[in-house]
Design an enzyme around this catalytic site. Structure first.
Site, PDB file in Angstrom:
ATOM      1  N   ASP A  82       0.864  -1.187   0.000  1.00 15.04           N
ATOM      2  CA  ASP A  82       0.000   0.000   0.000  1.00 15.04           C
ATOM      3  C   ASP A  82       0.894   1.228   0.000  1.00 15.04           C
ATOM      4  O   ASP A  82       2.054   1.141  -0.406  1.00 15.04           O
ATOM      5  CB  ASP A  82      -0.968  -0.029   1.189  1.00 15.04           C
ATOM      6  CG  ASP A  82      -2.282   0.696   0.897  1.00 15.04           C
ATOM      7  OD1 ASP A  82      -2.229   1.879   0.525  1.00 15.04           O
ATOM      8  OD2 ASP A  82      -3.353   0.088   1.040  1.00 15.04           O
TER       9      ASP A  82
ATOM     10  N   HIS B  43       1.849   1.604  -3.180  1.00 14.09           N
ATOM     11  CA  HIS B  43       1.017   2.562  -3.900  1.00 14.09           C
ATOM     12  C   HIS B  43       1.679   3.925  -4.045  1.00 14.09           C
ATOM     13  O   HIS B  43       1.020   4.895  -4.414  1.00 14.09           O
ATOM     14  CB  HIS B  43      -0.341   2.710  -3.206  1.00 14.09           C
ATOM     15  CG  HIS B  43      -1.183   1.479  -3.269  1.00 14.09           C
ATOM     16  ND1 HIS B  43      -2.437   1.411  -2.681  1.00 14.09           N
ATOM     17  CD2 HIS B  43      -0.971   0.261  -3.841  1.00 14.09           C
ATOM     18  CE1 HIS B  43      -2.948   0.197  -2.888  1.00 14.09           C
ATOM     19  NE2 HIS B  43      -2.075  -0.510  -3.587  1.00 14.09           N
TER      20      HIS B  43
END
Length: 373
Positions: A212, A234
């Site tokens: 993430d 991410h």
């Protein structure tokens, strides 16, 4: 005979205090039961690789000013299935948290990972592995090796004058599916560093391998993120902003960092239908490699379950600079994606950027309908 017996007794008697003192050194912790005493009575604490029991925190929230805590050996955590549980809590003024050569802090993520992260109601897990709260006075967290955290790793909140450097956060063991996650990666929502309601925080020279956000600033001022290596996640993110108790981001610099094999490179996201402010953010000298979705992403339609496609304008985004953001995205990706609400974006600057490789056409509605080249 009597003389020999007396001699032996005397030698044993005088040997006992030295050995006993070594065993009872309250500042060198060899098992969890000694932690509270060390925190209350020592300024130079060594944690010598023990297991933290179920339902117990490694509580460093009451450190004396100017304390140093050094992790040695392997520190592990028994399973505590509780979304509200924080395995490690840190707080103090002018404190140093560091690690000796060869140490490891292992969060026991394999016991929790189910491919859902914080989105699972049935399988509870600690939402943040390390909470750094109200840590001030030029405090430092340095040279830690952390692996296998359950969901988010660092939650940095209410802190100021804090530097975090030289950390290796390695959650690559969660990349592959497990019996609970089906075809999905086992680990999910595994942000490296979440920063909120903090001022003058510096992240420098940290390596993050996760699934993430590498860094996510949801609120705060005067934040510097430099010399980062982000892999698998991410990217370098602002947000999501909106719908929280603090919704102001002002003065954030992402500098001289690499983002590789990640979903996004540089990302600014505001929550759909919410209000807030994102101002004075710079991405400069950011190198991208093999980005799978967006090289640069600014979107005002964000929801945790997925974007709505309809941007809202309650969060004002202003004075944003993209300078020398360069590198490659995958053929299935877009080099640029900018989706602003009506009149809510202003003062964007683009200079020296070169993002290539995207097979999907870039999409931008600000500052014009033509994306930066």
């Amino acid at each position: 005979m009597v003389r020999n017996i007396v001699s032996r007794l005397c030698s044993q008697l005088f040997a006992l205090p030295s050995s006993s003192l070594q065993e009872r050194d309250p500042c060198s912790v060899t098992e969890y039961s000694g932690l509270a005493t060390a925190v209350s009575s020592c300024k130079n604490i060594v944690l010598n690789g023990f297991q933290v029991p179920t339902g117990k925190q490694l509580d460093l929230s009451s450190l004396q000013n100017d304390s140093t805590v050094t992790f040695k050996g392997t520190t592990t955590f028994a399973t505590t299935a509780d979304n509200d549980f924080n395995p490690i809590v840190i707080s103090g003024s002018n404190i140093t948290i560091t690690g000796a050569s060869g140490h490891v802090i292992d969060g026991n993520g394999q016991a929790y990972w189910d491919g859902k992260g914080s989105n699972s109601n049935s399988n509870q897990k600690p939402d943040h592995f390390i909470v750094v709260q109200k840590t001030t006075g030029n405090s430092k967290i340095t040279n830690l090796n952390i692996q296998n955290w359950p969901v988010h790793c660092f939650d940095i909140t209410g802190s100021s004058q804090l530097t975090i450097s030289g950390l290796i956060l390695d959650n690559r063991a969660g990349d592959k599916p497990n019996a609970k996650s089906g075809s999905l990666p086992a680990a999910h929502n595994t942000d490296g560093f979440d920063i909120s309601s903090s001022d003058h925080v510096t992240l420098d020279n940290n390596h993050v391998y996760n699934q993430d956000d590498c860094v996510a600033v949801t609120s705060g001022t005067n934040i510097v993120v430099s010399n980062m290596y982000c892999s698998g996640g991410h990217g370098l993110s602002i947000g999501s902003v909106g719908g929280k108790s603090d919704n102001v981001v002002d003065g954030v610099q992402f500098l001289s960092s690499q983002v590789v094999n990640s979903q996004n490179g540089c990302r600014i996201k505001s929550n759909s239908g919410a209000t807030g402010t994102i101002n004075n953010v710079t991405y400069q000298n950011i190198a991208l490699t093999n980005i799978s979705t967006y090289g640069v992403d600014v979107q005002q339609d964000y929801l945790n379950g997925g974007p709505t496609g309809k941007p809202t304008n309650g969060v004002k985004i202003s004075n944003i600079k993209f300078i020398k953001v360069t590198g490659t995205v995958a053929s299935s990706a877009q080099d640029w994606f900018i989706l602003c609400g009506d009149g809510s974006c202003s003062g964007f600057t683009f200079s020296g950027n070169a993002i290539t490789g995207g097979g999907k056409t870039s999409s931008c509605n600000y500052p014009t309908n033509t994306c930066p080249s």
